[in-house]
Design a protein around this motif. Sequence first.
Motif, PDB file in Angstrom:
ATOM      1  N   UNK A  22      -5.951  18.320 -30.980  1.00 51.98           N
ATOM      2  CA  UNK A  22      -6.785  17.795 -32.008  1.00 51.98           C
ATOM      3  C   UNK A  22      -7.657  16.518 -31.628  1.00 51.98           C
ATOM      4  N   UNK A  23      -8.716  16.559 -32.290  1.00 58.68           N
ATOM      5  CA  UNK A  23      -9.637  15.206 -32.300  1.00 58.68           C
ATOM      6  C   UNK A  23      -8.660  14.045 -32.353  1.00 58.68           C
ATOM      7  N   UNK A  24      -8.197  14.167 -33.689  1.00 55.85           N
ATOM      8  CA  UNK A  24      -7.155  12.926 -33.933  1.00 55.85           C
ATOM      9  C   UNK A  24      -6.010  12.578 -32.744  1.00 55.85           C
ATOM     10  N   UNK A  25      -5.849  13.743 -32.290  1.00 55.00           N
ATOM     11  CA  UNK A  25      -4.881  13.667 -31.039  1.00 55.00           C
ATOM     12  C   UNK A  25      -5.640  12.670 -29.929  1.00 55.00           C
ATOM     13  N   UNK A  26      -6.761  13.128 -29.780  1.00 51.57           N
ATOM     14  CA  UNK A  26      -7.619  12.395 -28.717  1.00 51.57           C
ATOM     15  C   UNK A  26      -7.699  10.807 -28.781  1.00 51.57           C
ATOM     16  N   UNK A  27      -8.139  10.521 -30.146  1.00 48.80           N
ATOM     17  CA  UNK A  27      -8.034   9.125 -30.253  1.00 48.80           C
ATOM     18  C   UNK A  27      -6.954   8.407 -30.464  1.00 48.80           C
ATOM     19  N   UNK A  28      -5.612   9.225 -30.955  1.00 49.57           N
ATOM     20  CA  UNK A  28      -4.458   8.497 -30.958  1.00 49.57           C
ATOM     21  C   UNK A  28      -3.995   8.312 -29.457  1.00 49.57           C
ATOM     22  N   UNK A  29      -4.182   9.343 -28.835  1.00 53.56           N
ATOM     23  CA  UNK A  29      -3.744   9.186 -27.139  1.00 53.56           C
ATOM     24  C   UNK A  29      -4.438   8.056 -26.479  1.00 53.56           C
ATOM     25  N   UNK A  30      -5.626   8.022 -26.553  1.00 59.48           N
ATOM     26  CA  UNK A  30      -6.649   7.070 -26.091  1.00 59.48           C
ATOM     27  C   UNK A  30      -5.762   5.538 -26.500  1.00 59.48           C
ATOM     28  N   UNK A  31      -5.331   5.415 -27.884  1.00 62.16           N
ATOM     29  CA  UNK A  31      -4.995   4.148 -28.215  1.00 62.16           C
ATOM     30  C   UNK A  31      -3.580   3.886 -27.794  1.00 62.16           C
ATOM     31  N   UNK A  32      -2.951   5.048 -27.520  1.00 64.05           N
ATOM     32  CA  UNK A  32      -1.353   4.817 -26.832  1.00 64.05           C
ATOM     33  C   UNK A  32      -1.649   4.279 -25.552  1.00 64.05           C
ATOM     34  N   UNK A  33      -2.458   4.579 -24.602  1.00 67.02           N
ATOM     35  CA  UNK A  33      -2.757   4.591 -23.338  1.00 67.02           C
ATOM     36  C   UNK A  33      -3.432   2.840 -23.340  1.00 67.02           C
ATOM     37  N   UNK A  34      -3.950   2.588 -24.415  1.00 69.88           N
ATOM     38  CA  UNK A  34      -5.133   1.371 -24.141  1.00 69.88           C
ATOM     39  C   UNK A  34      -6.431   1.769 -23.451  1.00 69.88           C
ATOM     40  N   UNK A  35      -6.851   2.901 -23.641  1.00 73.30           N
ATOM     41  CA  UNK A  35      -8.145   3.491 -22.802  1.00 73.30           C
ATOM     42  C   UNK A  35      -9.145   3.483 -23.893  1.00 73.30           C
ATOM     43  N   UNK A  36     -10.296   2.933 -23.284  1.00 69.86           N
ATOM     44  CA  UNK A  36     -11.588   3.098 -24.140  1.00 69.86           C
ATOM     45  C   UNK A  36     -12.014   4.767 -23.959  1.00 69.86           C
ATOM     46  N   UNK A  37     -13.164   4.862 -24.729  1.00 70.59           N
ATOM     47  CA  UNK A  37     -13.769   6.357 -24.368  1.00 70.59           C
ATOM     48  C   UNK A  37     -14.489   6.167 -22.985  1.00 70.59           C
TER      49      UNK A  37
END
Length: 105
Positions: free
Chosen positions: A19-34
């Motif tokens: 989901x879109x929420x997963x995308x944002x959460x996964x980025x945060x978990x990995x410390x990745x920016x867009x």
Amino acid sequence: MASYAMKITLERIALFQFTPAHCAQARAMLGWSVDELSRESGVSVDTIERFEARRDVADADRLALAYRFESEGLVFFPGFAPGRGMSVKGSVSDPVGRANFAMVE
């Protein structure tokens, strides 16, 4: 023919679970920016921002994002935050040092 059907089925499961929420959460978990996710996945910054804003994006782009995160060991289930899978890559930083590493080989 069965392999094509399996591929389509797996893609549909991935699309349903990611989901879109997963995308944002996964980025945060990995410390990745867009920008970093864009470089890592090959999906444009604009498309990632649209997806996280819950707007329509192509299935191929959603799959590219989901598969890139999965290659980092993340797993996705509807209604839950992303988690670390039990894959060797995602479960520990140095899998060779595990006592049961021989079982993985």
